[in-house]
Scaffold this motif. Structure first.
Motif, PDB file in Angstrom:
ATOM      1  N   ARG A 128       1.340   1.240   6.188  1.00 33.01           N
ATOM      2  CA  ARG A 128       2.075   0.768   7.360  1.00 33.01           C
ATOM      3  C   ARG A 128       3.177   1.741   7.781  1.00 33.01           C
ATOM      4  NH1 ARG A 128       4.375  -5.046   6.817  1.00 33.01           N
ATOM      5  NH2 ARG A 128       5.686  -4.040   5.276  1.00 33.01           N
ATOM      6  N   SER A 129       3.839   2.360   6.835  1.00 30.50           N
ATOM      7  CA  SER A 129       4.973   3.221   7.139  1.00 30.50           C
ATOM      8  C   SER A 129       4.525   4.522   7.798  1.00 30.50           C
ATOM      9  CB  SER A 129       5.731   3.565   5.855  1.00 30.50           C
ATOM     10  OG  SER A 129       6.613   4.639   6.065  1.00 30.50           O
ATOM     11  N   PRO A 130       5.048   4.840   8.975  1.00 31.47           N
ATOM     12  CA  PRO A 130       4.718   6.119   9.613  1.00 31.47           C
ATOM     13  C   PRO A 130       5.134   7.312   8.747  1.00 31.47           C
ATOM     14  CG  PRO A 130       5.806   4.674  11.187  1.00 31.47           C
ATOM     15  CD  PRO A 130       5.904   4.011   9.843  1.00 31.47           C
ATOM     16  N   ILE A 178       4.045   5.728  -5.583  1.00 34.66           N
ATOM     17  CA  ILE A 178       4.046   5.706  -7.049  1.00 34.66           C
ATOM     18  C   ILE A 178       2.894   6.543  -7.599  1.00 34.66           C
ATOM     19  CG2 ILE A 178       3.672   4.220  -9.075  1.00 34.66           C
ATOM     20  CD1 ILE A 178       5.247   2.024  -7.439  1.00 34.66           C
ATOM     21  N   THR A 179       1.715   6.344  -7.050  1.00 37.80           N
ATOM     22  CA  THR A 179       0.531   7.052  -7.525  1.00 37.80           C
ATOM     23  C   THR A 179       0.649   8.552  -7.295  1.00 37.80           C
ATOM     24  OG1 THR A 179      -0.841   5.105  -7.136  1.00 37.80           O
ATOM     25  CG2 THR A 179      -1.979   7.217  -7.314  1.00 37.80           C
ATOM     26  N   VAL A 180       1.070   8.935  -6.094  1.00 43.44           N
ATOM     27  CA  VAL A 180       1.204  10.361  -5.803  1.00 43.44           C
ATOM     28  C   VAL A 180       2.274  10.998  -6.684  1.00 43.44           C
ATOM     29  CG1 VAL A 180       1.850  12.038  -4.023  1.00 43.44           C
ATOM     30  CG2 VAL A 180       0.260  10.200  -3.473  1.00 43.44           C
ATOM     31  N   GLN A 229       0.837  -1.200   0.000  1.00 44.32           N
ATOM     32  CA  GLN A 229       0.000   0.000   0.000  1.00 44.32           C
ATOM     33  C   GLN A 229       0.878   1.258   0.000  1.00 44.32           C
ATOM     34  OE1 GLN A 229      -3.237   0.983  -0.215  1.00 44.32           O
ATOM     35  NE2 GLN A 229      -2.583   3.094   0.145  1.00 44.32           N
ATOM     36  N   ASP A 230       1.910   1.258   0.855  1.00 49.07           N
ATOM     37  CA  ASP A 230       2.816   2.402   0.930  1.00 49.07           C
ATOM     38  C   ASP A 230       3.513   2.628  -0.414  1.00 49.07           C
ATOM     39  OD1 ASP A 230       2.306   2.747   3.720  1.00 49.07           O
ATOM     40  OD2 ASP A 230       3.884   1.303   4.211  1.00 49.07           O
ATOM     41  N   GLY A 252      -5.689   9.563  -0.118  1.00 50.16           N
ATOM     42  CA  GLY A 252      -5.088   9.859   1.185  1.00 50.16           C
ATOM     43  C   GLY A 252      -5.755   9.090   2.312  1.00 50.16           C
ATOM     44  N   LYS A 253      -7.070   9.035   2.274  1.00 46.59           N
ATOM     45  CA  LYS A 253      -7.797   8.282   3.306  1.00 46.59           C
ATOM     46  C   LYS A 253      -7.420   6.809   3.265  1.00 46.59           C
ATOM     47  CE  LYS A 253     -11.858  11.240   3.754  1.00 46.59           C
ATOM     48  NZ  LYS A 253     -13.316  11.354   3.546  1.00 46.59           N
ATOM     49  N   GLN A 254      -7.297   6.279   2.063  1.00 44.94           N
ATOM     50  CA  GLN A 254      -6.909   4.873   1.914  1.00 44.94           C
ATOM     51  C   GLN A 254      -5.522   4.633   2.499  1.00 44.94           C
ATOM     52  OE1 GLN A 254      -7.034   3.481  -2.127  1.00 44.94           O
ATOM     53  NE2 GLN A 254      -6.132   1.516  -1.634  1.00 44.94           N
ATOM     54  N   GLN A 255      -4.596   5.561   2.228  1.00 46.41           N
ATOM     55  CA  GLN A 255      -3.244   5.415   2.767  1.00 46.41           C
ATOM     56  C   GLN A 255      -3.251   5.475   4.292  1.00 46.41           C
ATOM     57  OE1 GLN A 255      -0.415   4.464   1.648  1.00 46.41           O
ATOM     58  NE2 GLN A 255       0.728   4.881   3.512  1.00 46.41           N
TER      59      GLN A 255
END
Length: 196
Positions: free
Chosen positions: A167-169, A63-65, A57-58, A159-162
């Protein structure tokens, strides 16, 4: 998720924080975000720990952003060339500045986590950019404002999905820090719609 929507997450949060009376001030290209600011906090740890701490997910978020930032920067450049309304051009310059700064932080995290980033927006965003490039004047302004607003709505979802599944802070901190920017971009777009 549509690229126009994903693009929006990068700037959504900032609009909530900026009072309406400050919109014209915020639209100034030199006032978008201080050049010394950084969206992504730094965390200590070894490179091996960093790569292990990132989830799929991270990775996909980075990549998407990144691709969305590239698309927003190019859309901003098109607005400076093809737009007629001065408010659209001012907002476009803010988008270019903000997305460039955010992308620097995305690239730093991608380097830290060994995430390879593409060199161009995704295919759908490229198609939308080509459609925009064919327009000019008022027709361009209307299409640009509409596409940027749709992108911001998708960015909010991204952003909400992230924040829910990442997992990464550090990557979550990047998503959180982008919220005020997205919100400010929404307000700037709404102001430009009223003026154009």
């Amino acid at each position: 998720m549509k690229p126009t929507a994903r693009l929006a997450i990068v700037g959504l949060v900032g609009a909530i924080m900026v009072p309406t009376s400050a919109i014209a001030h915020a639209a100034s290209p030199t006032r978008a975000i201080p050049a010394h600011s950084s969206f992504a906090p730094s965390y200590a740890g070894s490179d091996t720990d960093a790569v292990a701490a990132i989830s799929n997910q991270d990775r996909m978020f980075l990549i998407t952003v990144h691709q969305d930032n590239l698309a927003e920067i190019e859309a901003g450049r098109l607005a400076l060339q093809n737009g007629r309304c001065e408010a659209v051009k001012r907002v476009a310059q803010v988008f270019i500045n903000d997305h460039s700064r955010i992308d620097n932080d995305v690239q730093s995290l991608a380097d830290k986590f060994d995430v390879g980033l593409p060199n161009a927006p995704d295919a759908e965003a490229q198609k939308l950019l080509a459609e925009l490039a064919a327009l000019s004047g008022r027709e361009f302004d209307i299409a640009w404002l509409r596409m940027r607003a749709a992108g911001l709505r998708e960015a909010i979802k991204l952003g909400k999905q992230q924040l829910r599944h990442g997992r990464s802070p550090e990557v979550k901190a990047l998503a959180t820090a982008a919220v005020p920017v997205v919100m400010r971009h929404l307000k700037l777009l709404n102001e430009a719609k009223r003026r154009c």
